[in-house]
Design an enzyme around this catalytic site. Structure first.
Site, PDB file in Angstrom:
ATOM      1  N   ASP A 110       0.839  -1.198   0.000  1.00 25.77           N
ATOM      2  CA  ASP A 110       0.000   0.000   0.000  1.00 25.77           C
ATOM      3  C   ASP A 110       0.872   1.246   0.000  1.00 25.77           C
ATOM      4  O   ASP A 110       2.040   1.194   0.426  1.00 25.77           O
ATOM      5  CB  ASP A 110      -0.886   0.043   1.256  1.00 25.77           C
ATOM      6  CG  ASP A 110      -1.886  -1.103   1.290  1.00 25.77           C
ATOM      7  OD1 ASP A 110      -2.182  -1.661   0.218  1.00 25.77           O
ATOM      8  OD2 ASP A 110      -2.345  -1.438   2.397  1.00 25.77           O
TER       9      ASP A 110
HETATM   10  N1  URA Z   1      -1.359  -5.926   3.819  1.00 28.28           N
HETATM   11  C1  URA Z   1      -1.821  -4.667   3.835  1.00 28.28           C
HETATM   12  O1  URA Z   1      -2.859  -4.391   4.407  1.00 28.28           O
HETATM   13  N2  URA Z   1      -1.110  -3.730   3.191  1.00 28.28           N
HETATM   14  C2  URA Z   1       0.055  -3.978   2.573  1.00 28.28           C
HETATM   15  O2  URA Z   1       0.670  -3.068   2.025  1.00 28.28           O
HETATM   16  C3  URA Z   1       0.544  -5.289   2.563  1.00 28.28           C
HETATM   17  C4  URA Z   1      -0.184  -6.255   3.201  1.00 28.28           C
END
Ligand code: URA
Length: 250
Positions: free
Chosen positions: A113
């Site tokens: 993310d």
């Molecule tokens: N899980 C999440 O919620 N975000 C990420 O970036 C990776 C795994």
């Protein structure tokens, strides 16, 4: 598959030279025309000539050209960058990679993310990406997370048994390790074996908690090196490549 794998097939000479960063195809045309390129000791003046980079000795302006097909970089991704090759609105992780690698068609292996930090592999090897990401392969990924509340044995058991997400999907068993916990905040390590959209955040939401910081610290056998600052990248070592692809801890 080997780090720095060489092509086992023939490739046009001008393409090879420009893929190795010697210049554009038209610049290569000129270099060839003016006698700057030798294949096995013979000056070659046309880029159409096909060569086998594994067997043929190619000299560009007197210096041997080593053809590396695949590149494997490890990036310590910072907050604020998206895991994509291009985007209209946000900075992408590829903007953190130096222009020395521009001639490779690099992409991030999977997505973190925008606000997640940590270990991200950048490569041009589609097969490696598939092997690490395909759901069937169950490659483990470990995250360090800060959570906005207390955690205990019940949560460990819930993660072990499989958390049900908001859309009804039941997650595969995940290993939750509580590093510290208090009424207002916990620090954990969580290892998951799949990669659903926002999975870690949604797993904690399913038990009414919120992830306030997320960092990926391990993928298969490869851990985020302590000496790689946030925002920096470097090529994987041979040992790291084995750890990543074979799942053998360093
Ligand atoms: N899980 C999440 O919620 N975000 C990420 O970036 C990776 C795994």
């Amino acid at each position: 598959m080997k780090l720095g794998e060489l092509m086992g097939e023939k490739i046009r000479l001008d393409k090879l030279l420009s893929n190795m960063g010697k210049g554009s195809r038209s610049e290569m045309k000129d270099a060839l025309r003016f006698g700057g390129v030798k294949v096995n000791g013979v000056t070659v003046r046309t880029g159409k000539e096909k060569v086998d980079p594994e067997k043929d000795e190619i000299l560009y302006k007197g210096i041997q050209v080593v053809y590396v097909k695949h590149v494997y970089l490890i990036l310590n991704k910072p907050d604020g960058y998206i895991s994509a090759t291009e985007d209209k609105f946000h900075k992408t992780v590829l903007e953190l990679i130096s222009s020395d690698f521009d001639h490779y068609e690099l992409f991030p292996v999977g997505r973190l993310d925008i606000d997640t930090e940590g270990l991200l592999i950048i490569t041009n090897d589609g097969e490696l990406a598939h092997n690490l990401l395909a759901p069937k392969k169950h490659v483990p990924k470990t995250y360090r997370a800060i959570i906005n509340g207390p955690l205990g044995d019940l949560a460990i058991k819930q993660f072990e048994e499989g958390i049900s997400l908001d859309d009804g999907y039941k997650c595969k068993p995940a290993e939750l390790e509580i590093i510290s916990t208090s009424k207002s905040e916990s620090e954990v390590k969580l290892t998951i074996h799949e990669g659903k959209f926002h999975q870690v955040k949604r797993m904690f939401e399913a038990i009414d908690l919120k992830v306030t910081y997320l960092q990926r610290i391990k993928m298969n056998g490869l851990s985020l090196p302590d000496d790689l600052p946030v925002g920096e990248f470097r090529p994987l070592t041979e040992e790291e490549f084995v750890a990543l692809t074979q799942g053998i801890d360093l």
